[in-house]
Design a protein around this motif. Sequence first.
Motif, PDB file in Angstrom:
ATOM      1  N   GLU A   7       0.868  -1.181   0.000  1.00  0.00           N
ATOM      2  CA  GLU A   7       0.000   0.000   0.000  1.00  0.00           C
ATOM      3  C   GLU A   7       0.900   1.224   0.000  1.00  0.00           C
ATOM      4  OE1 GLU A   7      -3.345   2.209   2.800  1.00  0.00           O
ATOM      5  OE2 GLU A   7      -2.520   0.285   3.411  1.00  0.00           O
ATOM      6  N   LEU A  27       4.726   6.810   2.038  1.00  0.00           N
ATOM      7  CA  LEU A  27       4.897   5.670   2.927  1.00  0.00           C
ATOM      8  C   LEU A  27       4.529   4.399   2.191  1.00  0.00           C
ATOM      9  CD1 LEU A  27       5.576   5.090   5.921  1.00  0.00           C
ATOM     10  CD2 LEU A  27       3.120   5.122   6.362  1.00  0.00           C
ATOM     11  N   TRP A  28       5.356   3.364   2.358  1.00  0.00           N
ATOM     12  CA  TRP A  28       5.052   2.028   1.833  1.00  0.00           C
ATOM     13  C   TRP A  28       4.581   1.195   3.010  1.00  0.00           C
ATOM     14  CZ3 TRP A  28      10.397   0.895  -0.831  1.00  0.00           C
ATOM     15  CH2 TRP A  28      10.610   1.810  -1.861  1.00  0.00           C
ATOM     16  N   ARG A  29       3.439   0.557   2.890  1.00  0.00           N
ATOM     17  CA  ARG A  29       2.932  -0.339   3.931  1.00  0.00           C
ATOM     18  C   ARG A  29       2.827  -1.742   3.366  1.00  0.00           C
ATOM     19  NH1 ARG A  29      -1.811   3.604   5.745  1.00  0.00           N
ATOM     20  NH2 ARG A  29      -0.602   4.948   7.120  1.00  0.00           N
ATOM     21  N   GLY A  33       2.427  -5.273   8.872  1.00  0.00           N
ATOM     22  CA  GLY A  33       2.566  -4.000   9.554  1.00  0.00           C
ATOM     23  C   GLY A  33       3.855  -3.245   9.316  1.00  0.00           C
ATOM     24  N   GLU A  35       6.266  -0.678   7.794  1.00  0.00           N
ATOM     25  CA  GLU A  35       6.132   0.578   7.057  1.00  0.00           C
ATOM     26  C   GLU A  35       7.524   1.098   6.711  1.00  0.00           C
ATOM     27  OE1 GLU A  35       3.758   3.293   9.367  1.00  0.00           O
ATOM     28  OE2 GLU A  35       1.912   2.249   8.826  1.00  0.00           O
TER      29      GLU A  35
END
Length: 101
Positions: A7, A27-29, A33, A35
């Motif tokens: 995400e 931000l890369w998710r 969980g 990040e």
Amino acid sequence: MSEHVAEIVWKRETESFAYDHYNRAHLWRFDGGVEVPGSASPLYRGDETRVDPEEAFVAALSSCHMLTFLAIAARKRLVVDAYGDRAVGRMEKNAQGKLAI
């Protein structure tokens, strides 16, 4: 075989959305969980303290190479105590004049 999800979240932090003004930080998710702070490369007005997509691509290829090597070694009953790599990727124009890694 498998599905992989990332995400990507970005929000404008500047009043102007002109190329020279908008922020590249995002931000890369990932599943589980994790990040990772991402950005464009500093060459493209990004934040050098964050991971850029080109660095992540090189790291992903190097990681896949290492994991493949370790799997082959383990299946051959060879013991590996350590592994190191310094992967380098170059982004430049190809024969068609397009940027490529």
